[in-house]
Design a protein around this motif. Structure first.
Motif, PDB file in Angstrom:
ATOM      1  N   ASP A  23       0.808  -1.225   0.000  1.00 23.21           N
ATOM      2  CA  ASP A  23       0.000   0.000   0.000  1.00 23.21           C
ATOM      3  C   ASP A  23       0.839   1.273   0.000  1.00 23.21           C
ATOM      4  O   ASP A  23       1.957   1.301   0.525  1.00 23.21           O
ATOM      5  CB  ASP A  23      -0.872   0.042   1.262  1.00 23.21           C
ATOM      6  N   ASP A  24       0.231   2.322  -0.522  1.00 20.16           N
ATOM      7  CA  ASP A  24       0.699   3.713  -0.380  1.00 20.16           C
ATOM      8  C   ASP A  24       1.895   4.081  -1.253  1.00 20.16           C
ATOM      9  O   ASP A  24       2.430   5.191  -1.125  1.00 20.16           O
ATOM     10  CB  ASP A  24       1.046   4.050   1.095  1.00 20.16           C
ATOM     11  N   HIS A  75      -6.275   3.081  -4.355  1.00 22.24           N
ATOM     12  CA  HIS A  75      -6.271   3.215  -2.887  1.00 22.24           C
ATOM     13  C   HIS A  75      -6.899   4.564  -2.520  1.00 22.24           C
ATOM     14  O   HIS A  75      -6.589   5.122  -1.478  1.00 22.24           O
ATOM     15  CB  HIS A  75      -4.826   3.103  -2.387  1.00 22.24           C
ATOM     16  N   HIS A  79      -7.091   9.199   0.677  1.00 25.49           N
ATOM     17  CA  HIS A  79      -6.764   8.289   1.775  1.00 25.49           C
ATOM     18  C   HIS A  79      -7.497   8.683   3.069  1.00 25.49           C
ATOM     19  O   HIS A  79      -6.902   8.856   4.133  1.00 25.49           O
ATOM     20  CB  HIS A  79      -5.239   8.272   2.015  1.00 25.49           C
TER      21      HIS A  79
HETATM   22 ZN   LIG Z   1      -2.915   3.270   2.901  1.00 27.40          ZN
END
Ligand SMILES: [Zn+2]
Length: 254
Positions: A23-24, A75, A79
């Protein structure tokens, strides 16, 4: 979960499925995880937030990652997580379904322009949280995600992998891998094999950054996965697509 391998056939020689997700868009993923995945011939899913003024420049290296056969997933743009986190600006308890939908769709437009010709098919809930509002007006935004995506990843309990016949494809369980040892991750894969399920691991930093796993633990997991032939290791979209087709097939027959 009882052994599902008798009632759910995974493709070919495989007896379970594993998806590795990151993720991210953290720098250690590009620098450490992508080369390790290449070395062991493993394809994964990377969930990105195309935010900030220079998002296109910042995310350009991920185009090559997609070309290597990895999945790029959505994602969200902003966020959004719970207002209870001390780092939250705008946050889920203050949002509407329309606002979260617009945020996800803007991320989708940007990611699809970043990686032309590649459909973005899966979503990962930021902070694993899938609601907007609070108390009596709190609502799940899983139905919004289900309108646009083949599947989406949330969080679940160990040691339970997703049961391919019963899991919600739009809130798949995953296990946060931060600070797990290789032995712990390998033990969870063995339990997944025994149950015939589909396990998803969620990684963030590799050896640095937030929620890290060590580089040597990740490498030992990959080495084991490349050797364990009954384990199907594939991006979330590929496994989800297979599971959805098998379920449709079963339904047509019953
Ligand atoms: Zn995240």
């Amino acid at each position: 979960m009882a052994d599902v391998s008798a009632r759910f056939p995974w493709p070919g020689k495989y007896k379970c499925a594993i998806s590795l997700t990151f993720d991210d868009g953290l720098p250690s993923q590009l620098r450490v995880a992508v080369p390790l995945l290449r070395r062991y011939g493993v394809r994964a899913t990377f969930y990105l937030c195309p935010s900030g003024s220079n998002w296109a420049g910042k995310l350009r290296p991920w185009r090559k990652v997609a070309e290597e056969g990895h999945e790029i997933g959505n994602h969200s743009l902003s966020h959004f997580c719970s207002c209870n986190f001390p780092f939250s600006g705008r946050c889920l308890e203050e949002l509407t379904l329309e606002e979260i939908e617009e945020d996800i769709l803007e991320a989708q437009r940007r990611l699809e322009s970043l990686i032309p010709g590649r459909e973005i098919r899966t979503y990962a809930y930021p902070c694993y949280q899938s609601y907007v509002g609070r108390g009596a007006s709190r609502k799940s935004y899983v139905p919004v995600v289900a309108r646009y995506f083949l599947a989406a990843r949330g969080v679940g309990e160990k040691p339970w992998p997703n049961d391919p016949l019963r899991c919600d494809l739009h809130y798949l369980w995953s296990w946060p891998a931060e600070r797990m040892s290789a032995a712990e991750m390998i033990g969870l894969v063995e339990q997944t094999l025994m149950k015939g399920g589909w396990a998803i691991f969620t990684f963030h930093g590799i050896g640095e950054g937030h929620l890290p796993v060590s580089e040597s633990d990740l490498e030992a997991l990959l080495e084991y996965l490349s050797w364990r032939e009954e384990v199907w290791v594939a991006p979330v979209a590929e496994v989800a697509s297979y599971v959805a087709k098998r379920r449709a097939h079963r339904q047509a027959r019953s």
